[in-house]
Design an enzyme around this catalytic site. Structure first.
Site, PDB file in Angstrom:
ATOM      1  N   HIS A 180      -6.703 -13.499  -8.421  1.00 18.16           N
ATOM      2  CA  HIS A 180      -7.329 -12.336  -7.787  1.00 18.16           C
ATOM      3  C   HIS A 180      -8.749 -12.138  -8.294  1.00 18.16           C
ATOM      4  CE1 HIS A 180      -8.041  -8.408  -6.087  1.00 18.16           C
ATOM      5  NE2 HIS A 180      -6.988  -8.626  -5.315  1.00 18.16           N
ATOM      6  N   LYS A 227       0.841  -1.187   0.000  1.00 17.57           N
ATOM      7  CA  LYS A 227       0.000   0.000   0.000  1.00 17.57           C
ATOM      8  C   LYS A 227       0.881   1.243   0.000  1.00 17.57           C
ATOM      9  CE  LYS A 227      -4.087  -1.994   0.209  1.00 17.57           C
ATOM     10  NZ  LYS A 227      -5.127  -1.816  -0.828  1.00 17.57           N
TER      11      LYS A 227
END
Length: 443
Positions: A284, A166
């Protein structure tokens, strides 16, 4: 015109007979107002095999017998009788058997056959598909699965911890490598690129990213004795997927990630089936909400994300939970987990990565439902710790320890803080001010 039983029943079968004759059986939910559901069911079956809206010259009985689908079950909810009082359209559950010869082992053709055109036909939802054993055994499924991933990481029992880099995008390879190192030293088992991080763009090239991350993996292992998988995103144009994957592996990557619903589940299968791609694959779930969100349309999530993605070879997959930032219904969570993991002949269980607002406070909830063979996938709960990513990772590992040991989270946090490990307590207090308030009163 004389019509023998074999002609009248040509397009119908019991489910068990269809299985025995090499069919797969798809189950649909349909909410439509019709006075003839049998005709509706036959229209669905015909549309997806030999027929169209009008009789055509070359649709022969022989072709229909060999390539046509069969209606195997029709259920009505409620199962209305002469005493019906509601004026609502009933919900029908329709099962249709499709010949395996129509699709082979092609995932695109299976999806096209079972739900292609009729996905746009109104309130029709694809809720399940049953494959005979002889069909499933033609697929490899996950190379690693639950036990294989545990073996690679040397973690035999506790839940695994996953964190994503992140922010999602915009960091340099050096910045990402530093975050990787801190999270790995804190106890993260799997670190992945965000699904929005391109495979190989100038601002963060794959080659530089993999080299620097894997150097940090080695450094962290030397310090902690724990390995970390790096799931590098190789999602790209289909013609570049294998090259990206193999280049990443040649550079030392020990895991890869593909956005399975934008690249396609067939692309996932292509990667999983390649013997040279010998690392776990994260499938994903980015974009899957476009197909699974409807009550009356779309595809059942447990089917698409669990059964089919597992068949295509995903070793683990990101999926939601009821307590996060994109909460999913409890039933969807529990049923999806079973589709990921329950016994299925030669197909290994696929690991469920509980994601989307996963924090230290919900770890016990997930373990209570799924047991310990899961992955806790946390981004903000790791990198958002007031003392940094290493402390965030440690706090997640402490939350996992508390749940596995059956100790109340706050009580365990206090015990750890008393021993000089206050990472969990600080994060819990930040996430829930009431914890801090009560703790301060006790002090």
């Amino acid at each position: 015109m004389i019509r023998k039983l074999e002609d009248v029943n040509m397009s119908h079968a019991f489910p068990e007979v269809a299985f025995d004759e090499d069919y797969i059986i798809a189950t649909y939910q349909a909410r439509v107002k019709t006075g003839n559901v049998e005709r509706l069911a036959m229209a669905l079956a015909d549309e997806q095999t030999t027929g169209t809206w009008i009789k055509v010259s070359h649709e022969t009985a022989d072709k229909k017998k060999k390539f046509g689908a069969k209606v195997v079950s029709i259920y009505e909810v409620p199962d209305t009788g002469n005493d019906v009082v509601e004026d609502l359209p009933p919900i029908y559950i329709i099962q249709v058997a499709f010949p395996i010869r129509n699709i082979g082992t092609s995932i695109p053709m299976m999806l096209s056959t079972v739900f292609g055109n009729i996905s746009a036909s109104g309130m029709v939802k694809w809720i399940d598909v049953a494959f005979p054993r002889k069909y499933v055994e033609k697929f490899q499924g996950p190379k690693f699965g639950v036990e294989g991933m545990r073996e690679v990481l040397g973690v035999p029992d506790r839940p695994l911890l996953n964190a994503m880099i992140k922010p999602n995008i915009g960091w340099t390879p050096d910045e990402g490598a530093e975050l990787f190192y801190e999270a790995a030293c804190g106890g993260v088992d799997i670190i992945k690129d965000d699904e929005l991080m391109p495979a190989n763009e100038d601002f963060c090239p794959l080659e530089e990213r993999v080299k620097k991350f894997m150097a940090m993996e080695k450094r962290a292992f030397e310090e902690t004795g724990e390995h970390t998988l790096y799931a590098v995103n190789i999602t790209d144009s289909i013609d570049k997927l294998k090259d990206n994957a193999k280049r990443a592996i040649d550079l030392g990557a020990n895991c890869i990630m593909v956005n399975a619903y934008t690249a396609g589940q067939a692309a996932l299968k292509m990667l999983a089936d390649d013997p040279e791609i010998n690392v776990p694959i994260l499938a994903h779930s980015d974009y899957v909400g476009a197909t699974v969100a409807g009550t009356y349309v779309g595809v059942n999530p447990a089917l698409l994300m669990g059964k089919i993605t597992r068949l295509c070879g995903g070793d683990f997959e990101i999926n939601g939970h009821p307590w996060g930032k994109f909460p999913i219904p409890y039933k969807m969570f529990a049923r999806s987990f079973r589709a990921f993991t329950q016994p299925w002949w030669n197909i290994k269980p696929m690991m469920y990565a509980v994601s989307g607002g996963t924090t230290q406070l919900i770890v016990k909830n997930a373990i209570d439902v799924c047991g310990t063979d899961i992955i806790l996938a946390a981004g903000g709960a790791v990198h958002g710790h007031p003392e940094g990513s290493r402390a965030g990772a440690k706090s997640m590992r402490q939350a996992i320890d508390a749940a596995v040991k059956g100790i109340d989270l706050v009580q365990y946090a206090k015990e750890q803080a008393a021993e000089g490990h206050d990472e969990l307590l600080k994060m819990a207090q930040m996430l829930n001010p009431d914890i801090k308030k009560n703790f301060d009163l006790m002090e």
